[in-house]
Write an enzyme that holds these catalytic residues in place. Structure first.
Site, PDB file in Angstrom:
ATOM      1  N   LYS A  88      -1.524  -8.248   0.108  1.00 49.62           N
ATOM      2  CA  LYS A  88      -0.505  -8.686  -0.854  1.00 49.62           C
ATOM      3  C   LYS A  88       0.496  -9.646  -0.196  1.00 49.62           C
ATOM      4  CE  LYS A  88       0.417  -4.324  -1.886  1.00 49.62           C
ATOM      5  NZ  LYS A  88      -0.694  -3.683  -1.168  1.00 49.62           N
ATOM      6  N   THR A  89       0.990  -9.247   0.988  1.00 46.82           N
ATOM      7  CA  THR A  89       1.943 -10.111   1.691  1.00 46.82           C
ATOM      8  C   THR A  89       1.268 -11.422   2.097  1.00 46.82           C
ATOM      9  OG1 THR A  89       2.804  -8.051   2.606  1.00 46.82           O
ATOM     10  CG2 THR A  89       3.702 -10.076   3.517  1.00 46.82           C
TER      11      THR A  89
ATOM     12  N   ASP B 217       8.651  -6.592  -1.527  1.00 47.41           N
ATOM     13  CA  ASP B 217       7.669  -5.562  -1.259  1.00 47.41           C
ATOM     14  C   ASP B 217       8.202  -4.237  -1.815  1.00 47.41           C
ATOM     15  OD1 ASP B 217       5.303  -4.616  -0.310  1.00 47.41           O
ATOM     16  OD2 ASP B 217       5.880  -4.586   1.799  1.00 47.41           O
TER      17      ASP B 217
ATOM     18  N   THR C  36       2.519  -0.394  -4.223  1.00 50.87           N
ATOM     19  CA  THR C  36       1.354   0.473  -4.057  1.00 50.87           C
ATOM     20  C   THR C  36       1.316   1.473  -5.210  1.00 50.87           C
ATOM     21  OG1 THR C  36       2.757   1.862  -2.682  1.00 50.87           O
ATOM     22  CG2 THR C  36       1.273   0.357  -1.540  1.00 50.87           C
TER      23      THR C  36
ATOM     24  N   ARG D  28      -6.517  -4.688   6.863  1.00 49.84           N
ATOM     25  CA  ARG D  28      -5.612  -4.321   7.967  1.00 49.84           C
ATOM     26  C   ARG D  28      -6.292  -3.328   8.910  1.00 49.84           C
ATOM     27  NH1 ARG D  28      -0.633  -2.563   5.782  1.00 49.84           N
ATOM     28  NH2 ARG D  28       0.220  -4.638   6.017  1.00 49.84           N
TER      29      ARG D  28
HETATM   30  P1  ADP Z   1      -0.357  -5.693   2.238  1.00 47.88           P
HETATM   31  O1  ADP Z   1       0.822  -6.609   2.042  1.00 47.88           O
HETATM   32  O2  ADP Z   1      -1.204  -5.556   1.008  1.00 47.88           O
HETATM   33  O3  ADP Z   1       0.016  -4.351   2.823  1.00 47.88           O
HETATM   34  P2  ADP Z   1      -1.125  -7.649   4.275  1.00 47.88           P
HETATM   35  O4  ADP Z   1      -1.068  -8.883   3.465  1.00 47.88           O
HETATM   36  O5  ADP Z   1       0.010  -7.388   5.209  1.00 47.88           O
HETATM   37  O6  ADP Z   1      -1.342  -6.365   3.325  1.00 47.88           O
HETATM   38  O7  ADP Z   1      -2.522  -7.644   5.060  1.00 47.88           O
HETATM   39  C1  ADP Z   1      -2.694  -7.037   6.316  1.00 47.88           C
HETATM   40  C2  ADP Z   1      -3.504  -7.929   7.231  1.00 47.88           C
HETATM   41  O8  ADP Z   1      -4.858  -7.948   6.783  1.00 47.88           O
HETATM   42  C3  ADP Z   1      -3.064  -9.394   7.225  1.00 47.88           C
HETATM   43  O9  ADP Z   1      -2.167  -9.678   8.252  1.00 47.88           O
HETATM   44  C4  ADP Z   1      -4.346 -10.176   7.417  1.00 47.88           C
HETATM   45  O10 ADP Z   1      -4.563 -10.409   8.798  1.00 47.88           O
HETATM   46  C5  ADP Z   1      -5.413  -9.263   6.888  1.00 47.88           C
HETATM   47  N1  ADP Z   1      -5.896  -9.659   5.558  1.00 47.88           N
HETATM   48  C6  ADP Z   1      -5.488  -9.165   4.353  1.00 47.88           C
HETATM   49  N2  ADP Z   1      -6.181  -9.717   3.341  1.00 47.88           N
HETATM   50  C7  ADP Z   1      -7.042 -10.592   3.889  1.00 47.88           C
HETATM   51  C8  ADP Z   1      -8.051 -11.476   3.342  1.00 47.88           C
HETATM   52  N3  ADP Z   1      -8.301 -11.516   2.034  1.00 47.88           N
HETATM   53  N4  ADP Z   1      -8.742 -12.251   4.195  1.00 47.88           N
HETATM   54  C9  ADP Z   1      -8.513 -12.174   5.528  1.00 47.88           C
HETATM   55  N5  ADP Z   1      -7.596 -11.346   6.121  1.00 47.88           N
HETATM   56  C10 ADP Z   1      -6.867 -10.567   5.307  1.00 47.88           C
END
Ligand code: ADP
Length: 371
Positions: free
Chosen positions: A68-69, A113, A162, A227
């Protein structure tokens, strides 16, 4: 007692965050998976660019670690604007938002977030900002206090959560695009791992096909979560470097993951303890989450957020009106053959009709309740 887990989808520490940051895709083209969402965003971004307007507000929901981030960063990059990052719990009073909102440049992106954790006061304060790009601020104090309206630059709010079930309908209705991120398929995780292994220079040394098979093993054990895939890759890289001269092959990957207590199903010690408690203490369930949490000495929120979604998704757990229930598949997996047979018998005898296997009526789309 909270258990620290290598397969938790929550970020662990700043070093890990930096590692993830270095592997974060920067454009929509490099973002792997979530095809429907990516297509929707491509169209919305192009339309916004053509009209020279900000992108519509976007709500992203789904378990942690799914990107998401990362997407919020990509959207700002694609728009050629800046991203400001904050979170629901960090905003305690309206004045916390004033600085951030008034600094936004035209078409910038504000990422909040855990948006479900915004207080009602902040939520109310945000509405005119996201609808009409204006906020009210109080100047002076005491009897001279008065409220003035400040115009804001048109911007895009990206909210991440979430717990979609906890977002108020008033808030939800203000987002033009709302999307639930799905767990990734092993093939998509393999693609992410290949890219990251390349970025980390991992193919040097060992045979490429060995590396490919090792990455495939990691993809299967990453709980559908990028992640976690990145974290396992980091553990395997360390293990290979220290014990095997940097060569990564399936045996090395398996040994590294065994050392971390992760089995061939991607389950770790906490998952197995969770399943065993239901089997041993509660005869397979149904049993309430609080009872399981108390028996394990773990926080029920942690179990709900980081243990159960994966087990539900893999058919190792059923949520029923009367509580959590093992499935025949999971009972067998943890070595409770008799229980597996009894549970199969229950399913066959039409227990579903009695509500035993009904979906939890409070569960949202991830199978979680909003309570
Ligand atoms: P969330 O915000 O949903 O908790 P993040 O955006 O922080 O998740 O994702 C965690 C890590 O996973 C990122 O830093 C990235 O390295 C990896 N990641 C997430 N989604 C992808 C994607 N679609 N393709 C490649 N790497 C990804």
């Amino acid at each position: 007692m909270a258990t620290e887990r290598i397969v938790s989808a929550q970020p662990r520490d700043t070093r890990e965050e930096q590692f993830n940051l270095s592997l974060r895709p920067e454009t929509l083209d490099a973002y792997i998976g979530q095809a429907r969402l990516v297509e929707k965003l491509r169209i919305a971004l192009e339309a916004a660019r053509q009209r020279k307007e900000p992108l519509e507000h976007v709500l992203l929901h789904g378990p942690p670690g799914l990107g998401k981030t990362t997407l919020a960063n990509i959207i700002a990059t694609e728009l050629g604007t800046h991203l400001s990052l904050t979170s629901g719990p960090a905003l305690t009073k309206p004045s916390d938002l004033v600085g951030t909102l008034t600094r936004l440049q035209p078409r910038d992106v504000l990422f909040i977030d855990e948006i479900h954790r915004l207080s009602p006061v902040i939520e109310e304060y945000l509405y005119p900002a996201i609808e009409d790009f204006r906020i009210d601020v109080t100047v002076d104090s005491g009897m001279h206090a008065r409220s003035i309206t400040l115009p804001l630059q048109p911007f895009t709010l990206i909210g991440a959560t979430t717990r979609a079930g906890l977002i108020t309908s008033a808030m939800r209705s203000r987002f033009g695009i709302a999307h639930n991120l799905e767990y990734y398929q092993p093939g998509e995780l393999l693609e992410i791992l290949r890219r990251n292994a390349r970025l980390l220079g991992l193919e040097e040394g060992g045979q490429t096909s060995d590396l490919e098979r090792a990455l495939s093993l990691l993809a299967d054990r990453s709980r559908g979560t990028p992640r976690i895939a990145n974290r396992l890759l980091r553990r395997v890289r360390d293990y290979a470097q220290v014990r095997h001269g940097g060569t990564v092959n399936p045996e090395v990957a398996d040994a590294a993951l065994c050392l971390e207590g992760i089995d061939d199903q991607g389950l770790d010690e906490l998952d197995r303890r969770y399943l065993r408690v239901i089997a041993e203490v509660y005869r397979g369930g149904p049993v309430g989450l609080e009872a399981i949490a108390a028996t394990l000495g773990e926080d029920s929120g942690t179990l709900e957020d980081v243990v159960e979604p994966f087990l539900l998704q893999r058919g190792m757990l059923a949520r029923t009106r009367r509580g959590r229930q093992l499935t025949p598949h999971s009972a067998k997996l943890i070595g409770f053959g008799d229980l597996a047979e009894r549970l199969s018998g229950l399913e066959d005898s039409g227990a579903a009709e009695t509500g035993l296997f009904d979906a939890d009526p409070d569960a949202n789309e991830h199978g979680r309740s909003s309570k």
